[in-house]
Scaffold this active site. Structure first.
Site, PDB file in Angstrom:
ATOM      1  N   LEU A  57       0.875  -1.161   0.000  1.00  0.00           N
ATOM      2  CA  LEU A  57       0.000   0.000   0.000  1.00  0.00           C
ATOM      3  C   LEU A  57       0.917   1.218   0.000  1.00  0.00           C
ATOM      4  O   LEU A  57       1.913   1.248   0.734  1.00  0.00           O
ATOM      5  CB  LEU A  57      -0.897   0.044   1.251  1.00  0.00           C
ATOM      6  CG  LEU A  57      -2.117  -0.878   1.301  1.00  0.00           C
ATOM      7  CD1 LEU A  57      -2.818  -0.725   2.647  1.00  0.00           C
ATOM      8  CD2 LEU A  57      -3.089  -0.583   0.172  1.00  0.00           C
ATOM      9  N   ASP A  58       0.605   2.204  -0.826  1.00  0.00           N
ATOM     10  CA  ASP A  58       1.395   3.431  -0.809  1.00  0.00           C
ATOM     11  C   ASP A  58       1.461   3.973   0.616  1.00  0.00           C
ATOM     12  O   ASP A  58       0.521   3.794   1.400  1.00  0.00           O
ATOM     13  CB  ASP A  58       0.759   4.497  -1.698  1.00  0.00           C
ATOM     14  CG  ASP A  58       0.732   4.094  -3.159  1.00  0.00           C
ATOM     15  OD1 ASP A  58       1.567   3.268  -3.551  1.00  0.00           O
ATOM     16  OD2 ASP A  58      -0.133   4.612  -3.884  1.00  0.00           O
ATOM     17  N   ARG A  59       2.537   4.636   0.924  1.00  0.00           N
ATOM     18  CA  ARG A  59       2.697   5.199   2.275  1.00  0.00           C
ATOM     19  C   ARG A  59       1.472   6.017   2.711  1.00  0.00           C
ATOM     20  O   ARG A  59       0.998   5.863   3.842  1.00  0.00           O
ATOM     21  CB  ARG A  59       3.962   6.050   2.334  1.00  0.00           C
ATOM     22  CG  ARG A  59       4.237   6.616   3.719  1.00  0.00           C
ATOM     23  CD  ARG A  59       5.541   7.389   3.747  1.00  0.00           C
ATOM     24  NE  ARG A  59       5.960   7.655   5.117  1.00  0.00           N
ATOM     25  CZ  ARG A  59       7.147   8.139   5.448  1.00  0.00           C
ATOM     26  NH1 ARG A  59       8.038   8.410   4.509  1.00  0.00           N
ATOM     27  NH2 ARG A  59       7.457   8.356   6.706  1.00  0.00           N
ATOM     28  N   THR A  61      -1.608   5.778   1.765  1.00  0.00           N
ATOM     29  CA  THR A  61      -2.861   5.026   1.710  1.00  0.00           C
ATOM     30  C   THR A  61      -3.018   4.173   2.964  1.00  0.00           C
ATOM     31  O   THR A  61      -2.078   3.503   3.395  1.00  0.00           O
ATOM     32  CB  THR A  61      -2.905   4.123   0.468  1.00  0.00           C
ATOM     33  OG1 THR A  61      -2.711   4.917  -0.705  1.00  0.00           O
ATOM     34  CG2 THR A  61      -4.239   3.404   0.366  1.00  0.00           C
TER      35      THR A  61
END
Length: 249
Positions: A57-59, A61
């Site tokens: 997961l993107d930082r 998100t």
């Protein structure tokens, strides 16, 4: 739960799912060499055993993040995910009114990363990408932002059918409904307004559901969670500005 502990949403002998808070990196990265807290290390210390992250997961998100508890399970799950066998559902707050459900079929140019793709050619053709979206609620706030007299937002559901980098963020930007708090693909004026008026300093995107075949039993498993309290509190504070909503969020 201790301050450093992660919220475990599901766990059995083979897999564990946590709710990753916004701002937490999944693992050590050159993106921030000074960061000392990572989901992999925190969960490893919390469970007292090695864990294998199964996706990213993107930082910025938030939401469900899945780990395997042994290498064999990790291999089985990785094979399933490589064939797009996992179904994910997200919730997001976006600019403007999303009036109807639809699907984005819009190829995305590969985003080269100077760390992860140091040995990869930059000549990569645009990659096919598909995402479903549907409106869940509309809000109209009595504040002038940019050239509009009021500020309109939608609470939406999102499902990616491919796994491109920043896919949902880029697809919503393509629809001209960028996700609130997105500093890369978003609306700077809206982000500034939300920071000043509501102290929102994060990306309003979270993964709330994932479904897949269990790597050992073979049965379909769906793991669900609610959005975190920070998002929930903002939406509750916006109830006076609600103009439309489905009965079920």
């Amino acid at each position: 739960m201790a301050n450093n502990e992660l919220n475990v949403v599901y766990q059995d002998e083979y897999i564990v799912a946590i709710y990753k808070p916004a701002g937490l990196l999944v693992h050590r990265s050159p993106i921030d060499k000074h960061e000392t807290r990572f989901a992999v290390q925190l969960l490893r210390d919390q469970l007292g055993r090695h864990v294998y992250p199964l996706h990213r997961l993107d930082r910025p998100t938030a939401g469900l993040l899945l780990f395997a508890l042994d290498s064999e399970t990790a291999s089985a799950m990785n094979a399933q995910m490589m064939s797009n066998g996992m179904q994910k559902s997200y919730r997001a707050l976006v600019r403007g009114y999303v009036k109807s459900a639809g699907m984005v079929d819009y190829a995305l140019k590969y985003r080269w990363d100077k760390y992860a793709d140091a040995d990869r050619t930059k000549q990569v053709a645009p990659q096919t990408a598909h995402s479903d979206y549907w409106p869940l609620a509309h809000y109209e706030l009595p504040f002038a932002v940019g050239r509009y007299a009021t500020a309109r937002y939608s609470w939406v559901g999102l499902t990616p059918h491919t796994g491109r980098k920043h896919q949902l963020r880029r697809h919503m930007q393509h629809l001209r409904h960028p996700i609130v708090g997105d500093t890369t693909h978003g609306d700077g004026k809206q982000n500034g307004f939300l920071r000043e008026q509501f102290s929102n300093h994060r990306l309003m995107l979270t993964c709330i559901s994932m479904g897949f075949y269990h790597p050992v039993s073979g049965e379909w498993l769906t793991i669900k969670t609610q959005v975190d309290s920070e998002i929930e509190q903002l939406l509750v504070s916006w109830q006076p500005f609600l103009t439309w909503s489905q009965k079920v969020r």
